[in-house]
Design an enzyme around this catalytic site. Structure first.
Site: not given
Length: 363
Positions: A12, A15, A158, A214, A254
């Site tokens: 839900t 993503v 991502c 990251k 992105h």
């Protein structure tokens, strides 16, 4: 071709909704199970997501009436109905790690969009075009988990997917010493829309907590190698990466700007070798000319050619393909003549490109 029955855990959320649109009428996967929090369990998917649906297409018809299961309480039931699950839950990292391992131990493989297991030593973080060989670590992970079929595999951050495949190809042939990367990340990456985050309209946030770490470490894990004896993925030590991450007023998608410096620049000997080959090639085709100047740029080197009197410019221009062949160059550019000079310019791509820094321009 076999189609796999799959489930989406965390269906839900933002993503999870994206998974719905990507999996609709997919040639490889049939969505059989949707799972979310206890407050959504027992409802049809269309009711559970309700006004929270924020994709630019309608909820897929094949998924509207699927009754949502409880992602934490119904693990055994979910595992019995699917070949594997995609995981996109919004929970604390330690809770995600525990949940994904429960699915794996229920002999249900997990392909995770979450970051919780990205640095677990025996969990492969896969970009298929770069490191499919990291899947070899799965038997070691199964041994740790005590499973025969279950395992966990994760995807990368991502934003990395926008530039790392290209950088990996370049790094194979021309090793990168260090890279400076700036990412411009859409608000959907934060689980937002302009309706839920109106202050982002015409705005920019120059820092995203945890994102830079990251983006600097995950590429090294993807470029690492599998140590089968130890049962771990060993992170690469190079190249060095410095990253700045900005949140920008874009809904989806992105963007990244990557500047790299290679370990080696063309040597003087390499330039002389190219100069010699160039002169020899021209001579073979009856053009007597000499290289009188060499100008090396970050991506190409220009060789200035001075032909003997009586040599037609068109004769040299018509030899472009022969010059390219003899230099084994991907392409060349001929400037005939160079404005203001009694010379012809032949531009040849460098074997390794070099970055141009703003400081160099100022100095």
């Amino acid at each position: 071709m076999k189609k796999y029955n799959v489930g989406v855990i965390g269906a839900t959320g933002m993503v999870g909704q994206r998974f719905m649109t990507l999996l609709d009428n997919h040639p490889w996967f049939d969505v059989k199970v949707l799972a979310a929090s206890p407050r959504s369990a027992g409802k049809k998917y269309s009711e559970a997501v309700g006004a929270k649906w924020c994709m630019d297409v309608e909820i897929p018809e094949s998924m509207k009436d699927i009754v949502v299961m409880d992602a934490t309480a119904d693990i055994e039931t979910i595992a019995s109905q699917v070949d594997f699950v995609f995981c996109a839950v919004d929970m604390k990292k330690d809770e995600i790690r525990a949940l994904e391992e429960k699915y794996a131990k229920a002999e249900c493989p997990v392909v995770s969009n979450n970051s919780a297991h990205r640095h677990t030593a025996d969990v492969p973080m896969i970009i298929p075009e770069i490191n499919p060989q990291h899947l070899d670590i799965i038997p070691a992970q199964r041994e740790r988990l005590g499973t025969k079929r279950g395992f966990i595999a994760v995807k990368s951050n991502c934003s990395l997917q926008s530039y790392l495949p290209a950088m990996a190809v370049v790094n194979e042939k021309y090793p990168i010493d260090h890279a400076l990367v700036t990412t411009y990340q859409a608000i959907s990456g934060a689980g937002k829309t302009f309706e839920t985050w109106p202050e982002m309209v015409d705005n920019l946030i120059p820092y995203i907590g945890g994102e830079e770490e990251k983006s600097e470490l995950e590429p090294l894990r993807i470029w690492g190698h599998v140590d089968m004896e130890e049962g771990v993925v060993v992170r690469a030590e190079e190249p060095k990466i410095t990253c700045q991450c900005l949140r920008v007023p874009v809904l989806n998608g992105h963007t990244a700007a990557a500047f790299v410096k290679f370990r080696k620049k063309p040597t003087k000997e390499q330039l002389i070798e190219t100069q010699t080959k160039l002169e020899q090639t021209l001579n073979v085709f009856g053009v007597n000319a000499k290289v009188t100047s060499i100008s090396r740029g970050p991506a190409v080197t220009r060789f200035e050619i001075t032909p003997e009197l009586g040599v037609k410019v068109s004769k040299i221009v018509n030899l472009a393909d022969d010059i390219k062949l003899n230099l084994a160059a991907a392409d060349i550019r001929i400037e005939a003549p160079i404005p203001g000079k009694a010379a012809i310019g032949i531009e040849v791509p460098n074997k390794e490109s070099s970055p141009v820094y703003f400081r160099d321009l100022l100095e």
